[in-house]
Design a protein around this motif. Structure first.
Motif, PDB file in Angstrom:
ATOM      1  N   ASN A 117       0.837  -1.198   0.000  1.00 29.81           N
ATOM      2  CA  ASN A 117       0.000   0.000   0.000  1.00 29.81           C
ATOM      3  C   ASN A 117       0.875   1.252   0.000  1.00 29.81           C
ATOM      4  N   GLY A 118       1.933   1.237   0.792  1.00 29.21           N
ATOM      5  CA  GLY A 118       2.849   2.364   0.883  1.00 29.21           C
ATOM      6  C   GLY A 118       3.687   2.574  -0.364  1.00 29.21           C
ATOM      7  N   GLN A 119       3.776   1.565  -1.212  1.00 31.46           N
ATOM      8  CA  GLN A 119       4.540   1.673  -2.462  1.00 31.46           C
ATOM      9  C   GLN A 119       3.655   2.015  -3.664  1.00 31.46           C
ATOM     10  N   ASN A 120       2.395   2.283  -3.408  1.00 27.35           N
ATOM     11  CA  ASN A 120       1.454   2.630  -4.480  1.00 27.35           C
ATOM     12  C   ASN A 120       1.991   3.811  -5.296  1.00 27.35           C
ATOM     13  N   PRO A 121       2.170   3.633  -6.605  1.00 30.34           N
ATOM     14  CA  PRO A 121       2.731   4.720  -7.419  1.00 30.34           C
ATOM     15  C   PRO A 121       1.688   5.711  -7.957  1.00 30.34           C
ATOM     16  N   PHE A 122       0.422   5.529  -7.610  1.00 22.49           N
ATOM     17  CA  PHE A 122      -0.628   6.369  -8.198  1.00 22.49           C
ATOM     18  C   PHE A 122      -1.412   7.122  -7.122  1.00 22.49           C
ATOM     19  N   TRP A 123      -0.780   8.149  -6.572  1.00 21.03           N
ATOM     20  CA  TRP A 123      -1.378   8.967  -5.533  1.00 21.03           C
ATOM     21  C   TRP A 123      -2.799   9.376  -5.913  1.00 21.03           C
ATOM     22  N   ILE A 124      -3.725   9.203  -5.043  1.00 23.87           N
ATOM     23  CA  ILE A 124      -5.142   9.527  -5.142  1.00 23.87           C
ATOM     24  C   ILE A 124      -5.880   8.607  -6.109  1.00 23.87           C
ATOM     25  N   VAL A 125      -5.360   8.413  -7.311  1.00 24.03           N
ATOM     26  CA  VAL A 125      -6.043   7.617  -8.335  1.00 24.03           C
ATOM     27  C   VAL A 125      -6.251   6.181  -7.863  1.00 24.03           C
ATOM     28  N   VAL A 126      -5.240   5.572  -7.283  1.00 25.21           N
ATOM     29  CA  VAL A 126      -5.369   4.283  -6.602  1.00 25.21           C
ATOM     30  C   VAL A 126      -5.399   4.658  -5.117  1.00 25.21           C
ATOM     31  N   PRO A 127      -6.592   4.623  -4.519  1.00 31.29           N
ATOM     32  CA  PRO A 127      -6.830   5.320  -3.248  1.00 31.29           C
ATOM     33  C   PRO A 127      -6.268   4.649  -1.998  1.00 31.29           C
ATOM     34  N   CYS A 128      -4.960   4.642  -1.869  1.00 30.35           N
ATOM     35  CA  CYS A 128      -4.328   4.077  -0.672  1.00 30.35           C
ATOM     36  C   CYS A 128      -4.641   4.913   0.566  1.00 30.35           C
ATOM     37  N   HIS A 129      -5.046   6.168   0.365  1.00 28.84           N
ATOM     38  CA  HIS A 129      -5.395   7.020   1.504  1.00 28.84           C
ATOM     39  C   HIS A 129      -6.658   6.537   2.210  1.00 28.84           C
ATOM     40  N   ARG A 130      -7.413   5.663   1.586  1.00 23.62           N
ATOM     41  CA  ARG A 130      -8.661   5.159   2.172  1.00 23.62           C
ATOM     42  C   ARG A 130      -8.434   3.968   3.096  1.00 23.62           C
ATOM     43  N   VAL A 131      -7.176   3.573   3.281  1.00 26.88           N
ATOM     44  CA  VAL A 131      -6.868   2.457   4.178  1.00 26.88           C
ATOM     45  C   VAL A 131      -6.415   3.027   5.514  1.00 26.88           C
ATOM     46  N   ILE A 132      -7.075   2.554   6.578  1.00 27.32           N
ATOM     47  CA  ILE A 132      -6.829   3.083   7.924  1.00 27.32           C
ATOM     48  C   ILE A 132      -6.546   1.942   8.892  1.00 27.32           C
ATOM     49  N   GLY A 133      -6.169   2.281  10.108  1.00 27.08           N
ATOM     50  CA  GLY A 133      -5.952   1.283  11.148  1.00 27.08           C
ATOM     51  C   GLY A 133      -7.269   0.648  11.571  1.00 27.08           C
ATOM     52  N   SER A 134      -7.202  -0.557  12.140  1.00 28.36           N
ATOM     53  CA  SER A 134      -8.411  -1.271  12.589  1.00 28.36           C
ATOM     54  C   SER A 134      -9.194  -0.483  13.621  1.00 28.36           C
ATOM     55  N   ASP A 135      -8.498   0.374  14.364  1.00 30.09           N
ATOM     56  CA  ASP A 135      -9.163   1.187  15.380  1.00 30.09           C
ATOM     57  C   ASP A 135      -9.663   2.526  14.824  1.00 30.09           C
ATOM     58  N   GLY A 136      -9.582   2.694  13.503  1.00 34.79           N
ATOM     59  CA  GLY A 136     -10.047   3.929  12.871  1.00 34.79           C
ATOM     60  C   GLY A 136      -8.987   5.013  12.794  1.00 34.79           C
TER      61      GLY A 136
END
Length: 164
Positions: A117-136
């Motif tokens: 997820n941290g190596q995702n080369p497509f900022w925003i377009v491949v939405p890695c920002h939508r992944v959060i910790g289990s506790d929110g």
């Protein structure tokens, strides 16, 4: 004889800083935000990057919720599987790293999933920002947690109202 394709590059100003877009006629190879404003926005945009720039501008304007771009990712098969799964997280929604690992079929791979997820080369377009910790919690984000928070608030259907 094999034709050598030159990767084109453009820099645009976004609400979160200067963004670099790289690609060619076969697709976009990367989109990332710079942690410095030492590079000025491009004055000439290569034709092959126009659509990407327009769609990013629409996203920031709040008129685009999904991207239709030809992506040409470079990575391992595992990373590509993680990035494909990220595309299934709807606009305005989040998913935990554990849930993402479960969807990929191996909850024990949570660290590897987080790394991909941290190596995702497509900022925003491949939405890695939508992944959060289990506790929110807003955990880990290559662009900085303040950007992750901004993006999630930008996509939230519940806009904070000002009291005064």
């Amino acid at each position: 004889m094999e034709q050598i394709v030159k990767i084109q590059e453009a820099f645009i100003q976004t609400p979160l800083g200067i963004t670099a877009i790289k690609g060619d006629e076969s697709g976009i190879v990367s989109i990332y935000v710079l942690n410095s404003d030492t590079i000025a926005p491009s004055t000439v945009i290569p034709d092959c990057l126009e659509t990407t720039i327009v769609q990013l501008q629409e996203y920031f304007a709040g008129t685009r919720k999904a991207f239709q771009l030809q992506l040409n990712p470079k990575g391992t098969d595992f990373q590509k599987n993680v990035w494909r799964e990220l595309l299934n997280i709807p606009y305005g929604k989040t998913l935990s790293y554990l849930e993402l690992s479960r969807k990929l079929g191996d909850v024990k791979a949570i660290r590897a999933v987080a790394a991909a997820n941290g190596q995702n080369p497509f900022w925003i377009v491949v939405p890695c920002h939508r992944v959060i910790g289990s506790d929110g919690s807003l955990t880990g984000y290559a662009g900085g947690l303040w950007r992750k928070k901004w993006l999630l608030e930008h996509e939230s259907p519940y806009k904070q109202q000002t009291l005064f």
